[in-house]
Design an enzyme around this catalytic site. Structure first.
Site, PDB file in Angstrom:
ATOM      1  N   TYR A   1       0.797  -1.227   0.000  1.00  0.00           N
ATOM      2  CA  TYR A   1       0.000   0.000   0.000  1.00  0.00           C
ATOM      3  C   TYR A   1       0.835   1.285   0.000  1.00  0.00           C
ATOM      4  O   TYR A   1       0.264   2.377  -0.094  1.00  0.00           O
ATOM      5  CB  TYR A   1      -0.912   0.009   1.232  1.00  0.00           C
ATOM      6  CG  TYR A   1      -1.855  -1.156   1.302  1.00  0.00           C
ATOM      7  CD1 TYR A   1      -2.998  -1.213   0.514  1.00  0.00           C
ATOM      8  CD2 TYR A   1      -1.615  -2.234   2.168  1.00  0.00           C
ATOM      9  CE1 TYR A   1      -3.875  -2.287   0.581  1.00  0.00           C
ATOM     10  CE2 TYR A   1      -2.492  -3.310   2.242  1.00  0.00           C
ATOM     11  CZ  TYR A   1      -3.616  -3.329   1.439  1.00  0.00           C
ATOM     12  OH  TYR A   1      -4.485  -4.399   1.501  1.00  0.00           O
TER      13      TYR A   1
ATOM     14  N   HIS B   1      -4.660   5.845  -1.605  1.00  0.00           N
ATOM     15  CA  HIS B   1      -5.335   5.756  -0.307  1.00  0.00           C
ATOM     16  C   HIS B   1      -4.389   6.077   0.840  1.00  0.00           C
ATOM     17  O   HIS B   1      -4.840   6.379   1.954  1.00  0.00           O
ATOM     18  CB  HIS B   1      -5.892   4.335  -0.138  1.00  0.00           C
ATOM     19  CG  HIS B   1      -7.229   4.268   0.536  1.00  0.00           C
ATOM     20  ND1 HIS B   1      -8.154   5.305   0.524  1.00  0.00           N
ATOM     21  CD2 HIS B   1      -7.826   3.268   1.244  1.00  0.00           C
ATOM     22  CE1 HIS B   1      -9.237   4.942   1.183  1.00  0.00           C
ATOM     23  NE2 HIS B   1      -9.066   3.711   1.641  1.00  0.00           N
TER      24      HIS B   1
ATOM     25  N   TYR C   1      -4.897  -0.576  10.037  1.00  0.00           N
ATOM     26  CA  TYR C   1      -5.508  -0.559   8.703  1.00  0.00           C
ATOM     27  C   TYR C   1      -6.612   0.497   8.684  1.00  0.00           C
ATOM     28  O   TYR C   1      -7.194   0.857   9.710  1.00  0.00           O
ATOM     29  CB  TYR C   1      -6.033  -1.925   8.261  1.00  0.00           C
ATOM     30  CG  TYR C   1      -4.915  -2.891   7.915  1.00  0.00           C
ATOM     31  CD1 TYR C   1      -4.271  -2.825   6.682  1.00  0.00           C
ATOM     32  CD2 TYR C   1      -4.484  -3.845   8.846  1.00  0.00           C
ATOM     33  CE1 TYR C   1      -3.229  -3.688   6.373  1.00  0.00           C
ATOM     34  CE2 TYR C   1      -3.442  -4.709   8.548  1.00  0.00           C
ATOM     35  CZ  TYR C   1      -2.810  -4.631   7.304  1.00  0.00           C
ATOM     36  OH  TYR C   1      -1.780  -5.465   7.001  1.00  0.00           O
TER      37      TYR C   1
ATOM     38  N   ASN D   1      -9.747   0.906   7.839  1.00  0.00           N
ATOM     39  CA  ASN D   1     -11.125   0.791   8.322  1.00  0.00           C
ATOM     40  C   ASN D   1     -11.272   0.753   9.838  1.00  0.00           C
ATOM     41  O   ASN D   1     -12.389   0.802  10.355  1.00  0.00           O
ATOM     42  CB  ASN D   1     -11.796  -0.439   7.715  1.00  0.00           C
ATOM     43  CG  ASN D   1     -11.962  -0.312   6.210  1.00  0.00           C
ATOM     44  OD1 ASN D   1     -11.603   0.704   5.613  1.00  0.00           O
ATOM     45  ND2 ASN D   1     -12.503  -1.339   5.603  1.00  0.00           N
TER      46      ASN D   1
ATOM     47  N   ASP E   1      -7.355  10.842   1.832  1.00  0.00           N
ATOM     48  CA  ASP E   1      -7.519  11.019   0.397  1.00  0.00           C
ATOM     49  C   ASP E   1      -8.974  11.367   0.113  1.00  0.00           C
ATOM     50  O   ASP E   1      -9.853  11.068   0.912  1.00  0.00           O
ATOM     51  CB  ASP E   1      -7.148   9.732  -0.345  1.00  0.00           C
ATOM     52  CG  ASP E   1      -7.978   8.543   0.119  1.00  0.00           C
ATOM     53  OD1 ASP E   1      -7.973   8.259   1.342  1.00  0.00           O
ATOM     54  OD2 ASP E   1      -8.654   7.911  -0.715  1.00  0.00           O
TER      55      ASP E   1
ATOM     56  N   ASN F   1     -14.141   5.196   4.552  1.00  0.00           N
ATOM     57  CA  ASN F   1     -14.230   4.221   5.647  1.00  0.00           C
ATOM     58  C   ASN F   1     -13.365   4.579   6.845  1.00  0.00           C
ATOM     59  O   ASN F   1     -13.728   4.281   7.987  1.00  0.00           O
ATOM     60  CB  ASN F   1     -13.873   2.827   5.137  1.00  0.00           C
ATOM     61  CG  ASN F   1     -14.956   2.257   4.234  1.00  0.00           C
ATOM     62  OD1 ASN F   1     -16.126   2.600   4.368  1.00  0.00           O
ATOM     63  ND2 ASN F   1     -14.568   1.403   3.304  1.00  0.00           N
TER      64      ASN F   1
END
Length: 209
Positions: A37, A42, A86, A88, A113, A134
């Site tokens: 990632y 994101h 993470y 979420n 973002d 989220n």
């Protein structure tokens, strides 16, 4: 020392502690951990706080629920946080570090973002809905309020129907990477302005820039 002087001294200490708390800020860049990632759209929150740390010669250390770095500027203390929960589940880390550092919600800034803004566009708001993000949804749920400052960095919306997840988890293009070199220093100024000049002044200076 008589009682009057003792109470006067204790009052000054209490006021000094209160002032120190008011000058401490929690800056949270949202993102996902792991090399997969690192250079995705994101993860712009991580990228921005990394840039802030580098600019102010601060280093991150892994601690409970995230990587944390601290630096001082103009009498203010900035606590930078990259949650390792993470995206979420970001709210858990935000709430923990607010409590640990005794930082009020008025001194918290969340960086995310935003696919609804053109690439590189900066928008700060004092409150509002999660807008389908989220990470912000979880922050809102864990803090039980929408009234916290957020810094949205536009990543554009160049994706087809049903392809949003692929887009935000996709890598920056060469053109975007080149343009980020110009936009990241501006983002660093946004962060330091939030702590030194206040949210309202920062919004007036940088929104839409």
């Amino acid at each position: 020392m008589n009682l009057k002087k003792i109470f006067s001294k204790l009052f000054r200490v209490k006021e000094d502690c209160k002032e120190d708390v008011m000058k401490k800020f929690l800056i949270v860049g949202l993102g996902n951990i792991g090399e997969t990632y690192t250079n995705t759209r994101h993860n712009i929150g991580f990228k921005i706080v990394d840039e802030v740390a580098e600019e102010h010669k601060a280093t991150f250390e892994t601690d409970k629920l995230g990587d944390v770095s601290t630096f001082r500027l103009k009498g203010r203390t900035f606590v930078l946080l990259k949650p390792n929960t993470y995206m979420n589940l970001s709210g858990k880390a935000v709430k923990y570090w607010m409590q640990k550092e005794n930082i009020g919600i008025e001194n918290v800034l969340i960086i995310t973002d935003d696919v609804h803004l053109d690439f590189g566009t900066i928008r700060l708001k004092a409150k509002g809905s999660a807008g389908g993000h989220n990470g912000l949804k979880d922050v809102q749920e864990k803090l039980n309020t929408q009234e916290y400052a957020r810094f949205r960095f536009g990543v554009g919306g160049n994706f087809g129907k049903g392809r949003q997840v692929d887009f935000v988890l996709g890598q920056w293009t060469k053109e975007e990477t080149s343009l980020l070199i110009e936009r990241l220093p501006v983002s660093v100024k946004v962060i330091t302005s939030f702590g030194t000049a206040g949210l309202a002044n920062t919004m007036n200076t940088f929104n839409g820039k």
